[in-house]
Design a protein around this motif. Structure first.
Motif, PDB file in Angstrom:
ATOM      1  N   PRO A  77       0.923  -1.154   0.033  1.00  0.00           N
ATOM      2  CA  PRO A  77      -0.281  -0.155  -0.045  1.00  0.00           C
ATOM      3  C   PRO A  77       0.897   1.202  -0.114  1.00  0.00           C
ATOM      4  O   PRO A  77       0.352   2.151  -0.298  1.00  0.00           O
ATOM      5  CB  PRO A  77      -0.869  -0.044   1.287  1.00  0.00           C
ATOM      6  N   THR A  78       2.152   1.249   0.469  1.00  0.00           N
ATOM      7  CA  THR A  78       2.820   2.192   0.273  1.00  0.00           C
ATOM      8  C   THR A  78       3.588   2.626  -1.019  1.00  0.00           C
ATOM      9  O   THR A  78       4.336   3.572  -1.123  1.00  0.00           O
ATOM     10  CB  THR A  78       4.030   2.375   1.524  1.00  0.00           C
ATOM     11  N   ALA A  79       3.342   1.728  -1.917  1.00  0.00           N
ATOM     12  CA  ALA A  79       4.390   1.645  -3.176  1.00  0.00           C
ATOM     13  C   ALA A  79       3.664   0.767  -4.345  1.00  0.00           C
ATOM     14  O   ALA A  79       3.925  -0.419  -4.065  1.00  0.00           O
ATOM     15  CB  ALA A  79       5.947   1.467  -2.958  1.00  0.00           C
ATOM     16  N   PHE A  80       2.998   1.148  -5.204  1.00  0.00           N
ATOM     17  CA  PHE A  80       2.592   0.494  -6.220  1.00  0.00           C
ATOM     18  C   PHE A  80       2.277   1.378  -7.416  1.00  0.00           C
ATOM     19  O   PHE A  80       2.314   2.368  -7.630  1.00  0.00           O
ATOM     20  CB  PHE A  80       1.085  -0.049  -5.624  1.00  0.00           C
ATOM     21  N   GLN A  81       2.075   0.358  -8.461  1.00  0.00           N
ATOM     22  CA  GLN A  81       2.096   0.951  -9.938  1.00  0.00           C
ATOM     23  C   GLN A  81       0.724   0.668 -10.691  1.00  0.00           C
ATOM     24  O   GLN A  81       0.057  -0.399  -9.994  1.00  0.00           O
ATOM     25  CB  GLN A  81       2.999   0.355 -10.890  1.00  0.00           C
ATOM     26  N   PRO A  82       0.241   1.460 -11.503  1.00  0.00           N
ATOM     27  CA  PRO A  82      -1.130   0.787 -12.087  1.00  0.00           C
ATOM     28  C   PRO A  82      -1.059  -0.491 -12.483  1.00  0.00           C
ATOM     29  O   PRO A  82      -0.104  -1.196 -12.971  1.00  0.00           O
ATOM     30  CB  PRO A  82      -1.179   1.849 -13.421  1.00  0.00           C
ATOM     31  N   SER A  83      -2.344  -1.186 -12.491  1.00  0.00           N
ATOM     32  CA  SER A  83      -2.342  -2.573 -12.777  1.00  0.00           C
ATOM     33  C   SER A  83      -2.831  -2.577 -14.167  1.00  0.00           C
ATOM     34  O   SER A  83      -3.302  -1.952 -14.712  1.00  0.00           O
ATOM     35  CB  SER A  83      -3.432  -3.210 -11.826  1.00  0.00           C
ATOM     36  N   LYS A  84      -2.541  -4.165 -14.617  1.00  0.00           N
ATOM     37  CA  LYS A  84      -2.801  -4.391 -15.941  1.00  0.00           C
ATOM     38  C   LYS A  84      -4.423  -4.920 -15.989  1.00  0.00           C
ATOM     39  O   LYS A  84      -5.022  -4.900 -16.997  1.00  0.00           O
ATOM     40  CB  LYS A  84      -2.150  -5.496 -16.390  1.00  0.00           C
ATOM     41  N   ILE A  91      -9.652  -0.021  -7.390  1.00  0.00           N
ATOM     42  CA  ILE A  91      -9.157  -0.206  -6.062  1.00  0.00           C
ATOM     43  C   ILE A  91      -7.822   0.822  -5.509  1.00  0.00           C
ATOM     44  O   ILE A  91      -7.611   1.185  -4.461  1.00  0.00           O
ATOM     45  CB  ILE A  91      -8.755  -1.621  -6.084  1.00  0.00           C
ATOM     46  N   LEU A  92      -6.784   0.547  -6.389  1.00  0.00           N
ATOM     47  CA  LEU A  92      -5.590   1.248  -6.381  1.00  0.00           C
ATOM     48  C   LEU A  92      -5.923   2.828  -6.077  1.00  0.00           C
ATOM     49  O   LEU A  92      -5.263   3.603  -5.377  1.00  0.00           O
ATOM     50  CB  LEU A  92      -4.379   1.126  -7.691  1.00  0.00           C
ATOM     51  N   GLY A  93      -6.824   3.239  -6.856  1.00  0.00           N
ATOM     52  CA  GLY A  93      -7.102   4.753  -6.682  1.00  0.00           C
ATOM     53  C   GLY A  93      -7.563   5.131  -5.446  1.00  0.00           C
ATOM     54  O   GLY A  93      -7.337   6.182  -4.833  1.00  0.00           O
ATOM     55  N   VAL A  94      -8.445   4.261  -5.056  1.00  0.00           N
ATOM     56  CA  VAL A  94      -8.832   4.560  -3.515  1.00  0.00           C
ATOM     57  C   VAL A  94      -7.737   4.454  -2.648  1.00  0.00           C
ATOM     58  O   VAL A  94      -7.647   5.371  -1.680  1.00  0.00           O
ATOM     59  CB  VAL A  94     -10.008   3.289  -3.210  1.00  0.00           C
ATOM     60  N   TYR A 160      -6.422   8.817 -10.623  1.00  0.00           N
ATOM     61  CA  TYR A 160      -5.794   7.452 -10.862  1.00  0.00           C
ATOM     62  C   TYR A 160      -6.381   6.904 -12.151  1.00  0.00           C
ATOM     63  O   TYR A 160      -5.256   6.379 -12.766  1.00  0.00           O
ATOM     64  CB  TYR A 160      -5.892   6.453  -9.574  1.00  0.00           C
ATOM     65  N   VAL A 161      -7.464   6.668 -12.416  1.00  0.00           N
ATOM     66  CA  VAL A 161      -7.980   6.121 -13.267  1.00  0.00           C
ATOM     67  C   VAL A 161      -8.007   7.040 -14.593  1.00  0.00           C
ATOM     68  O   VAL A 161      -7.718   6.506 -15.665  1.00  0.00           O
ATOM     69  CB  VAL A 161      -9.469   5.484 -13.142  1.00  0.00           C
TER      70      VAL A 161
END
Length: 385
Positions: A77-84, A91-94, A160-161
């Protein structure tokens, strides 16, 4: 959807009891593409929903499983990249937005799924965003109120999206009330609950079963065109901040300063805002036939002036115009596919839907999906740990 299906899958994957949250889709009776212009809308939460099973974990990872897609993501949750996976980016945007609010998202496990049809314009995206935000707010005790959750969810989609949606979908998702529609001022976020008394009638969604690739890109283009119109009016010395401040007289006065397409887009939004206010007065007067005519007027504007309809949506609306069992119909959502929303006499429901399914199949060689809608409460926690 039966929440036990999602709960049991969570138990199978993670072997602990989760909290459960239900998050509905939404319909919008009238007021389309007005929300990002700070105008008025008339949405309601609908009985198609997502169920979330969520619990904290001890792994410092976010493990999320999409029951419908049979796909999972596992991120820090502290370091992620956009998903395929498209769904995962909501979810990541939230998570991203919560972190930006200074709220620490620790590791959690999640299973979600539901019966909101994808691409139908019933806003599965807002259900995904608001449902997860509500769930994380619950398990981590962030103390967010409904309006904050709606705003965080909207920003997740915007930033994010990359879809520049307004606040309507998320607001309806959070503030929906059974048997009532929400007259929402998208500028101030003040709202009024209006009883939706349709005894003898049903909300019927006719799903074209198509989603043209234009939808997302053209949505952003429409927003830019509206902003261009406002910019031109500002350059002429008018004190306006959005199309909400613009009257038809003002727009007409400076028509020659605008590209013809920009003028049409702006005119539609101004007229649609007026239609929402008129439609609300008609509901308060229990004048459903006149309300239905406002729906038809809305579709005409969306199709001819705003140009976000398509052949399939226009066909479905046109098929209802001379049908006495249908009070009103229009396209709903961003456009270029998705659903029409119809007010149909309950006793004629079976025959009307059967006839239109056959006509649609014959015309487009494609199945028409039919959903019968009931207005329900917004997103809520179903059970505690």
């Amino acid at each position: 959807m039966d929440s036990s299906i999602i709960q049991n899958k969570f138990l199978e994957l993670y072997d602990k009891q989760p909290s459960l949250v239900r998050s509905p889709g939404r319909v919008n009776l009238i007021g389309e593409h007005t929300d990002y212009n700070e105008g008025f809308v008339l949405p309601a939460a609908i009985n198609k929903e997502m169920i979330f099973a969520v619990a904290p974990n001890d792994h410092s990872r976010c493990r999320i499983y999409s029951y419908d897609m049979r796909e999972n993501v596992d991120v820090d949750p502290t370091a992620f990249q956009p998903s395929k996976y498209t769904w995962a980016n909501y979810i990541l945007g939230v998570i991203d937005q919560l972190q930006k609010q200074g709220l620490m998202v620790k590791g959690f496990d999640c299973v979600f799924g539901g019966d909101i049809p994808k691409g139908a314009g019933i806003s599965s995206s807002a259900a995904l965003e608001c449902g997860l935000t509500t769930a994380l707010n619950h398990i981590f005790e962030f103390g967010l109120d409904k309006q904050s959750i709606a705003k965080i969810s909207q920003k997740a989609e915007n930033e994010y999206v990359g879809v520049q949606c307004g606040i309507m979908d998320q607001f309806a998702n959070m503030f929906g009330q059974r048997h009532q529609v929400i007259k929402l001022d998208c500028r101030s976020l003040e709202y009024e609950l209006i009883p939706f008394k349709i005894d003898g009638y049903k909300i019927v969604l006719l799903d074209t079963n198509i989603s043209h690739s234009l939808a997302s890109s053209e949505y952003n283009v429409r927003r830019q065109q509206c902003e261009e119109g406002v910019k031109i009016l500002k350059e002429q010395g008018l004190e306006v901040s959005s199309l909400r401040d613009v009257s038809l007289d003002m727009l007409t006065r400076f028509r020659t300063m605008m590209d013809a397409v920009v003028y049409r887009r702006c005119r539609y939004v101004i007229e649609e805002n007026k239609r929402v206010e008129e439609a609300c007065r008609l509901l308060e007067q229990d004048d459903l036939p006149a309300f239905g005519q406002k729906m038809y007027e809305s579709h005409e504007g969306l199709s001819k002036a705003y140009e976000v309809s398509c052949e399939e949506l226009d066909f479905l609306v046109d098929q209802t115009r001379d049908n006495d069992s249908v009070l009103g119909a229009r396209m709903m959502g961003g456009g270029f596919g998705g659903c029409t929303i119809n007010l149909v006499k309950e006793e004629a429901l079976a025959s009307m839907t059967m006839d239109i399914e056959q006509e649609y199949q014959q015309q487009f060689r494609r199945e028409l999906k039919v959903y019968i809608g009931d207005i329900v409460n917004g997103t809520e926690v179903m059970s505690n740990d």
